[in-house]
Enzyme design. Structure first.
Site, PDB file in Angstrom:
ATOM      1  N   ASP A 174      -0.326  -4.086  -5.961  1.00  0.00           N
ATOM      2  CA  ASP A 174      -0.118  -2.757  -5.048  1.00  0.00           C
ATOM      3  C   ASP A 174       0.351  -1.957  -5.954  1.00  0.00           C
ATOM      4  O   ASP A 174       1.560  -1.798  -6.357  1.00  0.00           O
ATOM      5  CB  ASP A 174       0.784  -3.061  -3.803  1.00  0.00           C
ATOM      6  CG  ASP A 174       0.620  -1.782  -2.829  1.00  0.00           C
ATOM      7  OD1 ASP A 174       0.418  -0.805  -3.437  1.00  0.00           O
ATOM      8  OD2 ASP A 174       0.536  -1.915  -1.709  1.00  0.00           O
ATOM      9  N   HIS A 175      -0.548  -1.186  -6.484  1.00  0.00           N
ATOM     10  CA  HIS A 175      -0.064  -0.001  -7.612  1.00  0.00           C
ATOM     11  C   HIS A 175       1.189   0.625  -7.364  1.00  0.00           C
ATOM     12  O   HIS A 175       1.707   1.252  -8.199  1.00  0.00           O
ATOM     13  CB  HIS A 175      -1.124   0.346  -8.162  1.00  0.00           C
ATOM     14  CG  HIS A 175      -1.872   1.433  -7.493  1.00  0.00           C
ATOM     15  ND1 HIS A 175      -2.814   1.580  -6.687  1.00  0.00           N
ATOM     16  CD2 HIS A 175      -1.595   2.786  -7.593  1.00  0.00           C
ATOM     17  CE1 HIS A 175      -3.265   2.486  -6.312  1.00  0.00           C
ATOM     18  NE2 HIS A 175      -2.201   3.261  -6.683  1.00  0.00           N
ATOM     19  N   HIS A 237      -0.050  -0.286   0.825  1.00  0.00           N
ATOM     20  CA  HIS A 237       0.748   0.823   0.295  1.00  0.00           C
ATOM     21  C   HIS A 237       1.722   1.251   1.416  1.00  0.00           C
ATOM     22  O   HIS A 237       3.017   1.279   0.818  1.00  0.00           O
ATOM     23  CB  HIS A 237      -0.055   1.960  -0.328  1.00  0.00           C
ATOM     24  CG  HIS A 237      -1.218   1.595  -1.065  1.00  0.00           C
ATOM     25  ND1 HIS A 237      -1.125   0.828  -2.320  1.00  0.00           N
ATOM     26  CD2 HIS A 237      -2.422   2.129  -0.947  1.00  0.00           C
ATOM     27  CE1 HIS A 237      -2.197   0.774  -2.839  1.00  0.00           C
ATOM     28  NE2 HIS A 237      -3.005   1.697  -2.132  1.00  0.00           N
TER      29      HIS A 237
END
Ligand code: NAP
Length: 486
Positions: A174-175, A237
């Protein structure tokens, strides 16, 4: 600079948008910072018939575009020596022989398979790797979102991937968790004593998390129409950011200590079901308006979007966490496309003083607020009341700001740069564990189901606005407002 141990990074989807725009430029930067050891390799993999030179030409063009002033011909030539290409159709098991040949004799290298492809290819790729004995015990696999489209499909992917790779070898990206400000939020919470006594019910009035995009669906309309904002953004996110805000202090910096605490938050989310969903969520869809000062079409007129689509491009929700620390404190989440500006921020608003003895503005701006901004700039800002100069004791809000680019002159890592480094070092802290992912889907699925069963269409909003009016009413009902509306 200590280079990373020698590795082979196999980039499935090596010609795709994510690889070209983010992953390969991030690896170029790692090379430029001295992290790539001489024998480390980056192997782009896709179905296209490309020679190494043709692939390098594509990678070079995208590095030039996306690195901007950081691009340098000499550095490119050094990075290019690490890059190679292999043609593999992931759905044709025999194609893996070509990859096997490239990796032969390098079993002692660290090995990471980054799957930047559609999730229905995750299991076939892992199975292809196993059949050709490429999934060695020191291999890792990196899975990009979306990991399925509901709990059942996500469990199925995890099950099949889990037969080949152990949980310790699986890195679910999950950047958002790789962003410097998220790391700073952890530092703020767990490296200082200042906020901990205030970080709870009775002290915090409410929390807002906004991830707003100015862009529309761009080239991803087909994918987006099947997915929608709830699955594309909230399930991963926004819930991950909520976990970082709401979790208890982990006992150690061990990856599982942190992931255990995040899981507890996900399991404490009050379920939203049936009528509750309609009351506590708002979904919207943008209609024609403006972006960046130019007219833009509405969602239904975007290429590849059916003209009767009910897919949401905006979601706002009120979330309750049933834990001793947070019960009674509303968390408001909001995300959408074609909103007024690109903005990702977390706003923690604290309770008011019990008795005001000084003249002060009677407005929500006068409350103490901590604003953690992730995009477009990374900063942390604390609003406090201070005396306005003059004879009278009049209080006015002022901001104590920590602008990271001003404060620390050291170069900062892009989120993918950090996460790729963590993969190669084997550090799982910032990656989602299977149980976390499934708990998130378990909370999301009933919302989706209630929407699907409802006759209500998403509420429309003008492109370039802050979403449907109902999103303001969601907070207004509780006596609050989104920060941009204060
Ligand atoms: P994309 O531009 O459509 O690229 C897909 C890549 O997969 C291409 O390199 C394609 O190359 C390759 N590919 C497709 N089928 C294949 C097969 N059977 N065997 C081997 N390679 C195959 O997609 P993307 O935007 O890069 O996204 C990749 C994944 O990351 C998707 O799951 C997406 O949802 C996710 N993601 C993307 C972004 C983003 O910003 N783009 C952000 C977050 C997550 P060939 O056609 O030559 O095979």
């Amino acid at each position: 600079m200590q280079p990373l141990p020698t590795f082979d990074l196999v980039l499935f989807g090596g010609t795709g948008d994510l690889a070209m725009r983010k992953l390969l430029p991030a690896l170029y930067r790692r090379k430029a910072s001295g992290y790539l050891s001489a024998k480390s390799r980056v192997l782009g993999v896709a179905r296209s018939e490309l020679s190494r030179d043709e692939y390098l030409a594509q990678v070079q063009a995208s590095c030039q575009t996306y690195l901007g002033k950081d691009y340098d011909e000499k550095r490119w030539a050094e990075f290019a020596q690490h890059v190679d290409y292999v043609k593999v159709d992931a759905s044709a098991p025999e194609d893996f022989a070509g990859l096997k040949k490239k990796l032969e004799g390098c079993d002692e290298h660290g090995r990471a398979f980054f799957l930047s492809v559609a999730p229905d290819l995750f299991a076939p790729i892992c199975e292809g790797l196993a059949t050709h004995s490429l999934a060695t015990p020191n291999s890792r696999v990196v899975l990009e979102k979306p990991l399925g489209h509901d709990q059942a499909s996500s469990a199925q992917i995890n099950e099949r991937v889990g037969r080949i790779f152990s949980e310790q070898q699986i890195f679910r990206i999950d950047h958002y968790l790789g962003k410097e400000t998220v790391q700073n939020l952890l530092a703020l919470r767990f490296g200082n004593t200042l906020f901990e006594p205030l970080w709870r019910r009775g002290r915090v009035k409410h929390v807002q998390i906004t991830v707003a995009e100015e862009l529309g669906v761009e080239r991803r309309a087909g994918f987006y129409d099947e997915t929608g904002a709830l699955r594309d953004m909230v399930q991963n996110h926004l819930l991950q950011l909520l976990c970082i805000i709401a979790m208890e202090p982990p006992a150690t910096s061990d990856p599982d200590a942190m992931r255990d605490e995040k899981l507890k938050v996900l399991r404490a989310l009050r379920p939203l079901r049936g009528r509750d969903v309609l009351h506590k969520t708002v979904r919207g869809q943008y209609k024609a308006g403006a972006a960046g000062g130019k007219p833009v079409v509405g969602y239904l007129d975007e290429k590849d979007v059916p003209n009767d689509s009910k897919t949401e491009t905006f979601v706002a929700l009120r979330v309750d966490i049933d834990s001793w620390r947070w019960v009674g404190v509303p968390f408001y989440l909001r995300t959408g496309k074609r909103l007024q500006e690109k903005l990702s921020e977390i706003v923690v608003t604290f309770e008011d003083v019990p008795l005001s003895i000084y003249e002060r503005p009677d407005t929500p701006q006068a409350l103490n607020r901590l604003v953690i901004q992730l995009q477009p700039d990374e900063s942390i800002e604390l609003t406090v009341l201070a005396k306005f100069p003059g004879e009278v004791m009049r209080l006015r809000p002022v901001n104590l700001s920590l602008d990271f680019s001003e404060t620390f002159k050291a170069p900062r890592l892009d989120a993918y740069e950090r996460l790729l480094t963590d993969v190669l070092k084997g550090n799982l802290t910032l990656f989602m564990r299977r149980d976390e992912l499934e708990a998130a889907w378990q909370w999301i699925d009933p919302i989706r189901q209630a929407w699907d069963q409802s006759d209500e269409a998403p509420k429309t909003y003008t492109a370039g606005s802050w979403g449907p009016a109902a999103a303001s009413a969601l907070l207004g009902r509780d006596g609050f407002a989104w920060r941009n509306e204060l």
